[in-house]
Design a protein around this motif. Structure first.
Motif, mmCIF file in Angstrom:
data_model
loop_
_atom_site.group_PDB
_atom_site.id
_atom_site.type_symbol
_atom_site.label_atom_id
_atom_site.label_comp_id
_atom_site.label_asym_id
_atom_site.label_seq_id
_atom_site.Cartn_x
_atom_site.Cartn_y
_atom_site.Cartn_z
ATOM 1 N N ASP A 296 0.834 -1.208 0.000
ATOM 2 C CA ASP A 296 0.000 0.000 0.000
ATOM 3 C C ASP A 296 0.868 1.257 0.000
ATOM 4 O OD1 ASP A 296 -2.616 -1.406 0.287
ATOM 5 O OD2 ASP A 296 -1.632 -2.117 2.113
ATOM 6 N N SER B 145 2.976 5.097 8.742
ATOM 7 C CA SER B 145 1.727 4.584 9.312
ATOM 8 C C SER B 145 1.652 3.057 9.267
ATOM 9 C CB SER B 145 0.527 5.185 8.565
ATOM 10 O OG SER B 145 0.436 4.607 7.278
ATOM 11 N N ARG C 292 -0.548 4.833 -1.437
ATOM 12 C CA ARG C 292 -1.846 5.029 -0.781
ATOM 13 C C ARG C 292 -1.731 5.462 0.671
ATOM 14 N NH1 ARG C 292 -4.775 -0.224 -3.390
ATOM 15 N NH2 ARG C 292 -4.688 0.554 -5.530
ATOM 16 N N VAL C 293 -0.665 4.995 1.341
ATOM 17 C CA VAL C 293 -0.473 5.386 2.744
ATOM 18 C C VAL C 293 1.019 5.677 2.965
ATOM 19 C CG1 VAL C 293 -2.405 4.047 3.725
ATOM 20 C CG2 VAL C 293 -0.185 2.955 3.431
#
Ligand SMILES: Nc1ncnc2c1ncn2[C@@H]1O[C@H](COP(=O)(O)OP(=O)(O)O)[C@@H](O)[C@H]1O
Ligand SMILES: [Mg+2]
Length: 258
Positions: free
Chosen positions: A60, A70, A65-66
Protein backbone atom coordinates in the motif's frame (compact mmCIF):
# COMPACT_ATOMS: atom_id res chain seq x y z
CA UNK A 1 20.26 6.38 5.96
CA UNK A 2 22.03 3.37 4.49
CA UNK A 3 19.85 0.99 2.48
CA UNK A 4 21.17 -2.58 2.31
CA UNK A 5 19.41 -4.73 -0.28
CA UNK A 6 19.85 -8.47 0.29
CA UNK A 7 19.31 -10.34 -2.95
CA UNK A 8 20.17 -13.28 -5.15
CA UNK A 9 18.43 -14.87 -8.09
CA UNK A 10 16.90 -17.79 -6.29
CA UNK A 11 15.07 -18.79 -3.17
CA UNK A 12 16.52 -20.84 -0.37
CA UNK A 13 19.96 -19.24 -0.27
CA UNK A 14 19.47 -17.61 3.13
CA UNK A 15 18.29 -14.08 2.26
CA UNK A 16 15.47 -13.90 4.80
CA UNK A 17 17.42 -15.52 7.63
CA UNK A 18 20.30 -13.14 6.94
CA UNK A 19 18.02 -10.09 6.68
CA UNK A 20 16.37 -10.75 10.05
CA UNK A 21 19.63 -11.42 11.86
CA UNK A 22 21.64 -8.65 10.22
CA UNK A 23 18.87 -6.21 11.16
CA UNK A 24 18.92 -7.49 14.76
CA UNK A 25 22.74 -7.23 14.84
CA UNK A 26 22.77 -3.64 13.55
CA UNK A 27 20.10 -2.78 16.11
CA UNK A 28 22.16 -4.42 18.87
CA UNK A 29 25.09 -2.24 17.76
CA UNK A 30 22.97 0.82 18.48
CA UNK A 31 21.75 1.62 14.96
CA UNK A 32 18.15 2.64 14.36
CA UNK A 33 17.19 -0.15 11.98
CA UNK A 34 14.27 -0.91 9.68
CA UNK A 35 13.68 -4.30 8.06
CA UNK A 36 11.69 -4.10 4.83
CA UNK A 37 9.96 -7.30 3.75
CA UNK A 38 9.75 -7.10 -0.04
CA UNK A 39 8.82 -10.76 -0.58
CA UNK A 40 5.13 -11.57 -1.24
CA UNK A 41 5.69 -14.78 0.72
CA UNK A 42 6.17 -12.55 3.80
CA UNK A 43 8.69 -14.90 5.41
CA UNK A 44 10.52 -12.11 7.25
CA UNK A 45 7.21 -10.74 8.55
CA UNK A 46 6.22 -14.18 9.80
CA UNK A 47 9.75 -14.87 11.05
CA UNK A 48 9.41 -11.83 13.31
CA UNK A 49 6.07 -13.01 14.64
CA UNK A 50 4.06 -10.24 12.91
CA UNK A 51 0.49 -10.70 11.82
CA UNK A 52 -0.80 -8.24 9.20
CA UNK A 53 -4.25 -9.52 8.28
CA UNK A 54 -6.16 -6.80 6.43
CA UNK A 55 -4.08 -3.94 7.81
CA UNK A 56 -2.13 -1.82 5.30
CA UNK A 57 1.31 -3.15 4.43
CA UNK A 58 4.33 -2.31 2.27
CA UNK A 59 2.42 -2.78 -0.99
CA UNK A 60 0.00 0.00 0.00
CA UNK A 61 2.96 2.29 0.66
CA UNK A 62 4.50 1.39 -2.72
CA UNK A 63 1.20 2.17 -4.42
CA UNK A 64 1.32 5.59 -2.79
CA UNK A 65 -1.85 5.03 -0.78
CA UNK A 66 -0.47 5.39 2.74
CA UNK A 67 2.77 6.80 4.20
CA UNK A 68 5.42 4.32 5.34
CA UNK A 69 5.33 5.69 8.88
CA UNK A 70 1.73 4.58 9.31
CA UNK A 71 2.55 0.98 8.39
CA UNK A 72 5.70 0.46 10.47
CA UNK A 73 5.63 -2.11 13.24
CA UNK A 74 7.96 -1.35 16.09
CA UNK A 75 9.50 -4.63 17.28
CA UNK A 76 11.68 -2.97 19.91
CA UNK A 77 12.65 0.67 20.38
CA UNK A 78 15.01 1.33 17.47
CA UNK A 79 14.00 -1.73 15.43
CA UNK A 80 11.00 -1.68 13.10
CA UNK A 81 9.50 -3.76 10.31
CA UNK A 82 7.70 -2.74 7.12
CA UNK A 83 5.61 -5.89 6.73
CA UNK A 84 4.73 -7.73 3.52
CA UNK A 85 1.53 -9.37 2.34
CA UNK A 86 0.66 -11.52 -0.66
CA UNK A 87 -0.52 -8.30 -2.34
CA UNK A 88 3.11 -7.59 -3.25
CA UNK A 89 2.78 -10.33 -5.84
CA UNK A 90 0.00 -8.32 -7.49
CA UNK A 91 2.24 -5.26 -7.48
CA UNK A 92 4.75 -7.23 -9.52
CA UNK A 93 2.04 -8.07 -12.09
CA UNK A 94 0.54 -4.56 -12.26
CA UNK A 95 3.98 -3.04 -12.43
CA UNK A 96 4.95 -4.80 -15.64
CA UNK A 97 2.34 -2.70 -17.49
CA UNK A 98 2.70 0.59 -15.61
CA UNK A 99 5.44 3.21 -15.83
CA UNK A 100 7.48 4.58 -12.97
CA UNK A 101 6.97 1.57 -10.77
CA UNK A 102 10.68 0.80 -10.51
CA UNK A 103 11.17 3.69 -8.11
CA UNK A 104 8.22 2.95 -5.86
CA UNK A 105 10.39 1.64 -3.03
CA UNK A 106 12.77 4.60 -3.21
CA UNK A 107 9.77 6.93 -2.96
CA UNK A 108 8.32 4.90 -0.09
CA UNK A 109 11.55 5.06 1.94
CA UNK A 110 12.53 8.68 1.30
CA UNK A 111 10.28 10.13 4.06
CA UNK A 112 12.03 7.82 6.56
CA UNK A 113 15.49 9.39 6.07
CA UNK A 114 15.53 10.99 9.50
CA UNK A 115 14.06 7.98 11.31
CA UNK A 116 16.63 5.25 10.63
CA UNK A 117 20.36 4.69 10.27
CA UNK A 118 19.99 1.39 8.40
CA UNK A 119 17.32 -0.16 6.22
CA UNK A 120 17.68 -3.88 5.45
CA UNK A 121 15.61 -5.00 2.45
CA UNK A 122 14.72 -8.69 2.11
CA UNK A 123 14.09 -9.48 -1.57
CA UNK A 124 11.87 -12.07 -3.25
CA UNK A 125 13.51 -15.03 -5.03
CA UNK A 126 13.37 -13.52 -8.53
CA UNK A 127 16.36 -11.39 -9.48
CA UNK A 128 14.77 -10.17 -12.73
CA UNK A 129 11.42 -8.99 -11.37
CA UNK A 130 10.14 -5.48 -10.64
CA UNK A 131 10.36 -5.91 -6.87
CA UNK A 132 14.05 -6.81 -6.87
CA UNK A 133 14.69 -4.02 -9.41
CA UNK A 134 13.04 -1.61 -6.96
CA UNK A 135 15.27 -2.84 -4.14
CA UNK A 136 18.47 -2.61 -6.19
CA UNK A 137 17.59 0.93 -7.31
CA UNK A 138 16.86 2.03 -3.76
CA UNK A 139 20.04 0.47 -2.33
CA UNK A 140 23.14 2.25 -1.11
CA UNK A 141 24.78 -1.22 -1.02
CA UNK A 142 23.61 -4.47 -2.59
CA UNK A 143 24.47 -7.60 -0.59
CA UNK A 144 24.56 -10.65 -2.81
CA UNK A 145 23.76 -13.56 -0.50
CA UNK A 146 25.45 -16.76 -1.64
CA UNK A 147 24.89 -20.17 -0.15
CA UNK A 148 28.20 -21.98 0.09
CA UNK A 149 26.99 -24.96 -1.94
CA UNK A 150 26.87 -26.61 -5.36
CA UNK A 151 26.32 -24.30 -8.37
CA UNK A 152 26.27 -21.31 -6.05
CA UNK A 153 29.02 -19.48 -7.86
CA UNK A 154 27.38 -19.69 -11.29
CA UNK A 155 24.06 -18.41 -9.95
CA UNK A 156 25.79 -15.66 -8.01
CA UNK A 157 27.67 -14.48 -11.10
CA UNK A 158 24.44 -14.30 -13.07
CA UNK A 159 22.70 -12.33 -10.35
CA UNK A 160 25.76 -10.07 -10.02
CA UNK A 161 25.54 -9.29 -13.75
CA UNK A 162 21.83 -8.48 -13.53
CA UNK A 163 22.31 -6.16 -10.58
CA UNK A 164 25.21 -4.42 -12.32
CA UNK A 165 22.97 -3.74 -15.32
CA UNK A 166 20.26 -2.20 -13.14
CA UNK A 167 22.80 -0.04 -11.31
CA UNK A 168 24.40 1.13 -14.56
CA UNK A 169 21.05 1.94 -16.14
CA UNK A 170 20.34 4.06 -13.10
CA UNK A 171 23.66 5.86 -13.60
CA UNK A 172 24.78 5.06 -10.07
CA UNK A 173 27.87 3.49 -8.54
CA UNK A 174 26.16 1.40 -5.86
CA UNK A 175 28.64 -1.17 -4.52
CA UNK A 176 27.74 -4.87 -4.71
CA UNK A 177 29.18 -6.82 -1.76
CA UNK A 178 29.13 -10.60 -1.55
CA UNK A 179 28.25 -12.55 1.60
CA UNK A 180 28.80 -16.29 1.95
CA UNK A 181 26.23 -18.06 4.08
CA UNK A 182 25.28 -21.56 5.22
CA UNK A 183 29.00 -22.23 5.40
CA UNK A 184 29.95 -25.61 6.84
CA UNK A 185 33.68 -25.43 7.60
CA UNK A 186 33.81 -29.18 8.29
CA UNK A 187 33.33 -30.10 4.65
CA UNK A 188 36.14 -29.73 2.18
CA UNK A 189 33.63 -28.95 -0.55
CA UNK A 190 32.27 -25.89 1.28
CA UNK A 191 35.82 -24.67 1.93
CA UNK A 192 36.60 -25.02 -1.78
CA UNK A 193 33.47 -23.10 -2.74
CA UNK A 194 34.44 -20.32 -0.33
CA UNK A 195 37.95 -20.14 -1.81
CA UNK A 196 36.38 -19.98 -5.29
CA UNK A 197 34.12 -17.13 -4.19
CA UNK A 198 37.04 -15.19 -2.71
CA UNK A 199 39.09 -15.59 -5.88
CA UNK A 200 36.18 -14.48 -8.05
CA UNK A 201 34.79 -11.63 -5.97
CA UNK A 202 38.00 -10.52 -4.24
CA UNK A 203 37.70 -7.59 -1.88
CA UNK A 204 34.01 -7.16 -2.51
CA UNK A 205 33.46 -10.22 -0.31
CA UNK A 206 32.82 -9.75 3.37
CA UNK A 207 35.46 -11.45 5.53
CA UNK A 208 32.67 -12.82 7.68
CA UNK A 209 30.96 -15.98 6.41
CA UNK A 210 27.71 -16.91 8.12
CA UNK A 211 28.12 -20.47 9.28
CA UNK A 212 25.47 -23.13 9.00
CA UNK A 213 23.43 -23.15 12.19
CA UNK A 214 20.41 -25.15 13.28
CA UNK A 215 19.70 -22.47 15.89
CA UNK A 216 19.17 -19.89 13.15
CA UNK A 217 16.54 -22.10 11.54
CA UNK A 218 14.80 -22.55 14.85
CA UNK A 219 14.89 -18.83 15.60
CA UNK A 220 13.09 -17.93 12.36
CA UNK A 221 10.45 -20.56 13.11
CA UNK A 222 10.02 -19.22 16.64
CA UNK A 223 9.30 -15.64 15.54
CA UNK A 224 12.27 -13.84 17.11
CA UNK A 225 15.90 -13.27 16.09
CA UNK A 226 18.40 -15.64 17.69
CA UNK A 227 20.29 -12.74 19.29
CA UNK A 228 17.31 -11.98 21.53
CA UNK A 229 17.48 -15.37 23.26
CA UNK A 230 21.07 -16.43 22.70
CA UNK A 231 23.37 -13.46 22.14
CA UNK A 232 26.40 -15.68 22.68
CA UNK A 233 25.39 -18.40 20.21
CA UNK A 234 27.88 -18.94 17.39
CA UNK A 235 25.48 -17.60 14.78
CA UNK A 236 24.82 -14.49 16.87
CA UNK A 237 28.55 -13.76 16.93
CA UNK A 238 28.75 -14.29 13.16
CA UNK A 239 26.09 -11.62 12.65
CA UNK A 240 27.74 -9.27 15.14
CA UNK A 241 30.95 -9.59 13.09
CA UNK A 242 29.03 -8.93 9.87
CA UNK A 243 27.36 -5.85 11.39
CA UNK A 244 30.81 -4.54 12.37
CA UNK A 245 32.03 -4.97 8.78
CA UNK A 246 28.91 -3.35 7.37
CA UNK A 247 29.33 -0.34 9.68
CA UNK A 248 33.02 -0.05 8.79
CA UNK A 249 32.04 -0.10 5.12
CA UNK A 250 29.88 2.93 5.73
CA UNK A 251 32.65 4.92 7.39
CA UNK A 252 35.02 4.08 4.51
CA UNK A 253 32.55 5.19 1.84
CA UNK A 254 31.60 8.31 3.79
CA UNK A 255 35.27 9.21 4.05
CA UNK A 256 35.87 8.82 0.31
CA UNK A 257 32.99 11.23 -0.38
CA UNK A 258 35.13 14.12 0.86
N1 LIG B 1 23.11 -19.89 8.20
C1 LIG B 1 22.18 -20.83 8.07
N2 LIG B 1 22.35 -22.03 8.68
C2 LIG B 1 21.44 -23.01 8.56
N3 LIG B 1 20.30 -22.90 7.87
C3 LIG B 1 20.05 -21.75 7.24
C4 LIG B 1 20.97 -20.63 7.31
N4 LIG B 1 20.45 -19.61 6.59
C5 LIG B 1 19.28 -20.06 6.10
N5 LIG B 1 19.04 -21.32 6.47
C6 LIG B 1 17.89 -22.19 6.13
O1 LIG B 1 17.82 -22.31 4.72
C7 LIG B 1 16.49 -22.24 4.26
C8 LIG B 1 16.31 -21.05 3.33
O2 LIG B 1 16.63 -19.88 4.04
P1 LIG B 1 15.88 -18.50 3.80
O3 LIG B 1 16.54 -17.52 4.69
O4 LIG B 1 14.42 -18.65 3.92
O5 LIG B 1 16.29 -18.23 2.28
P2 LIG B 1 15.63 -17.29 1.18
O6 LIG B 1 15.04 -16.12 1.88
O7 LIG B 1 16.80 -16.91 0.31
O8 LIG B 1 14.63 -18.11 0.45
C9 LIG B 1 15.63 -22.13 5.50
O9 LIG B 1 15.19 -23.41 5.86
C10 LIG B 1 16.57 -21.57 6.54
O10 LIG B 1 16.21 -21.98 7.85
MG1 LIG C 1 13.15 -15.31 1.65
Amino acid sequence: MQILTLANQKGGCGKTTTAIHLAAALHAAGERTLLVDLDPQAHATLGLGCFVGRAPSLVDVMRGRVPALSVLRELRPGLSLLPATLGLGEFEEEATVALGTERALTAALTPLQAEFDYVVVDCPPRADGILTANAVRAATTVLLIVETGAFALQGALRAHGLFEEIIQREGRATPIRVLATMFDARTRFAREVLVGMHSRFGETMYDTAIRSSVKLREAVASGAPLQWHSPRARASTDFAALATEVRQGRSVSTYSDF
